[in-house]
Design a protein around this motif. Structure first.
Motif, PDB file in Angstrom:
ATOM      1  N   LYS A  60       0.913  -1.255   0.062  1.00 21.46           N
ATOM      2  CA  LYS A  60      -0.064   0.150   0.105  1.00 21.46           C
ATOM      3  C   LYS A  60       0.969   1.145  -0.246  1.00 21.46           C
ATOM      4  O   LYS A  60       0.731   2.102   1.078  1.00 21.46           O
ATOM      5  CB  LYS A  60      -1.122  -0.061   1.296  1.00 21.46           C
ATOM      6  N   TYR A  99       1.119   2.090  -6.039  1.00 18.67           N
ATOM      7  CA  TYR A  99       0.172   3.151  -6.652  1.00 18.67           C
ATOM      8  C   TYR A  99       0.458   3.606  -7.724  1.00 18.67           C
ATOM      9  O   TYR A  99      -0.491   3.288  -9.013  1.00 18.67           O
ATOM     10  CB  TYR A  99      -0.100   4.099  -5.724  1.00 18.67           C
ATOM     11  N   LEU A 142      -5.834   0.374  -1.749  1.00 16.80           N
ATOM     12  CA  LEU A 142      -5.081   0.827  -2.747  1.00 16.80           C
ATOM     13  C   LEU A 142      -5.715   0.721  -4.014  1.00 16.80           C
ATOM     14  O   LEU A 142      -5.534   1.949  -4.738  1.00 16.80           O
ATOM     15  CB  LEU A 142      -3.941  -0.243  -2.950  1.00 16.80           C
ATOM     16  N   VAL A 161      -6.572   4.108  -6.479  1.00 11.81           N
ATOM     17  CA  VAL A 161      -6.094   4.022  -8.004  1.00 11.81           C
ATOM     18  C   VAL A 161      -7.431   4.620  -8.541  1.00 11.81           C
ATOM     19  O   VAL A 161      -7.279   5.666  -9.421  1.00 11.81           O
ATOM     20  CB  VAL A 161      -5.510   2.786  -8.483  1.00 11.81           C
ATOM     21  N   ILE A 219      -3.060   5.363   0.440  1.00 14.49           N
ATOM     22  CA  ILE A 219      -2.042   4.629   0.698  1.00 14.49           C
ATOM     23  C   ILE A 219      -1.161   4.967   2.048  1.00 14.49           C
ATOM     24  O   ILE A 219      -1.585   6.181   2.316  1.00 14.49           O
ATOM     25  CB  ILE A 219      -1.123   4.737  -0.585  1.00 14.49           C
TER      26      ILE A 219
END
Length: 357
Positions: free
Chosen positions: A74, A79, A108, A112, A142
């Motif tokens: 994470k 990412y 995560l 995104v 994250i």
């Protein structure tokens, strides 16, 4: 299959809880997507990724991305790599991301989705007990080396599809991790859930009916709070009971040394002791401790510097002006947020860790 509907200020989405749901992913979605990216981890991919991919039999543009299992994924690096893959696969603003995995993957992949092309649709497909908490409510993030979830957003999913079959593959530590959040929901809101879980034997084989019932109760607690306070401006902070010290322990020991729920369990014990000191009351510390000890939670940790822990607690998102704000209990089921002075925290931590041995 049980269905709950979560209503927020920005959208409304369904939470589906049942068995074999991973084989029905496409039919549970309200939209048809021309391109889909399934993000999962190296442990879950071997078990369930194929099932989810095959549930989209009519869609040729189903892509996958697998990150290493564990909280260390994470990260900013993973990412950015996932964003690069989404661009490379040709995803656009009408695509879908599926977060298939535990809380790490949900956070995560959700982050995104929240930031790719300023935000595209995503769904949560939790495969852990812990994720009954993290998959609902739309908090995505994250980690930063200085603290957990410091880089993130509020971005609700389009759906949560919770196939409880996937819970049978969990190692013991992940069962413990998840049930820390279940009992947390009982302690802050649903006393019947607390009294039900505190006698549970997590070392025995999971019973689908019992687990589903307890997960639904936990999700209902979180849903009721999130619907009233989506952006964590007031009562949503109650869901962080045990997390102030828990997050600090995770960061200090190194993410993945113990699970999130195991750290939160210790954090809840500490929050109870702080509550008892602050309000001059008696709370079920012994009952929670006995549940944790009986179910093999790690209660004795490597020695840590308490001043450093307080410094990490100040990085908690509830903190204000470098003052630690903790979720305490005025009584069982009655959470409240209070500022605790640094010197008091250090003294309380000293006493607490001596008590744990």
């Amino acid at each position: 299959m049980d269905t709950l509907t979560i209503k927020t200020s920005t959208n409304k989405y369904n939470v589906f809880v049942g068995t074999k749901l991973r084989f029905k992913t496409q039919e549970l979605l309200e939209k048809v997507y021309k391109s889909i990216l399934i993000i999962t981890d190296s442990s879950v991919s071997e078990l369930y990724l194929k099932d989810v991919v095959q549930s989209f039999a009519d869609n040729e543009k189903v892509y996958t991305a697998v990150v290493p299992a564990g909280e260390s994924s994470k990260s900013a690096g993973q990412y950015f790599d996932l964003l690069t893959k989404a661009i490379g696969y040709g995803l656009d603003r009408h695509s879908l991301i599926i977060a298939l995995g535990g809380g790490m993957i949900g956070d995560l992949a959700g982050f995104v989705a929240a930031t790719f092309m300023r935000g595209i649709d995503y769904i949560q497909m939790p495969t852990t007990i812990l994720a009954h908490d993290s998959s609902v409510g739309g908090k995505v993030a994250i980690n930063h080396p200085e603290g957990k979830n410091l880089i993130g957003n509020f971005y609700p999913p389009q759906a949560v599809i919770y196939d409880v079959d996937t819970l049978h593959s969990l190692p013991d530590k992940e069962v413990r991790s998840g049930y820390a959040e279940v009992i947390k929901h009982g302690m802050i809101s649903d006393l019947s859930l607390f009294h039900e879980v505190k006698v549970a034997d997590l070392t025995a084989k999971l019973d689908d009916k019992i687990v589903t019932s307890q997960l639904l109760k936990g999700i209902k607690v979180k849903a009721a709070i999130v619907e009233k306070d989506e952006k964590e401006s007031n009562i949503r902070m109650f869901l962080n009971f045990g997390h102030t010290l828990g997050h600090a322990i995770e960061a200090e020991l190194g993410y993945g040394t113990i699970t999130h729920g195991e750290a939160v369990a210790i954090g809840m014990l500490f929050a109870i002791r702080v509550s008892e000191d602050h309000f001059n009351i008696s709370l079920p510390f012994g009952e929670l401790y006995d549940f944790l000890e009986k179910n093999n939670y790690p209660l004795r940790l490597p020695e840590m510097n308490n001043d450093v822990l307080v410094s990490r607690m100040k990085k908690d998102k509830k903190s204000r002006d470098q003052h630690v704000q903790m979720v305490l209990l005025e009584q069982l089921g009655q959470p409240i947020v209070k500022e605790i002075a640094d010197t008091d925290l250090v003294n309380l931590l000293n006493t607490f860790f001596r008590e744990l041995g």
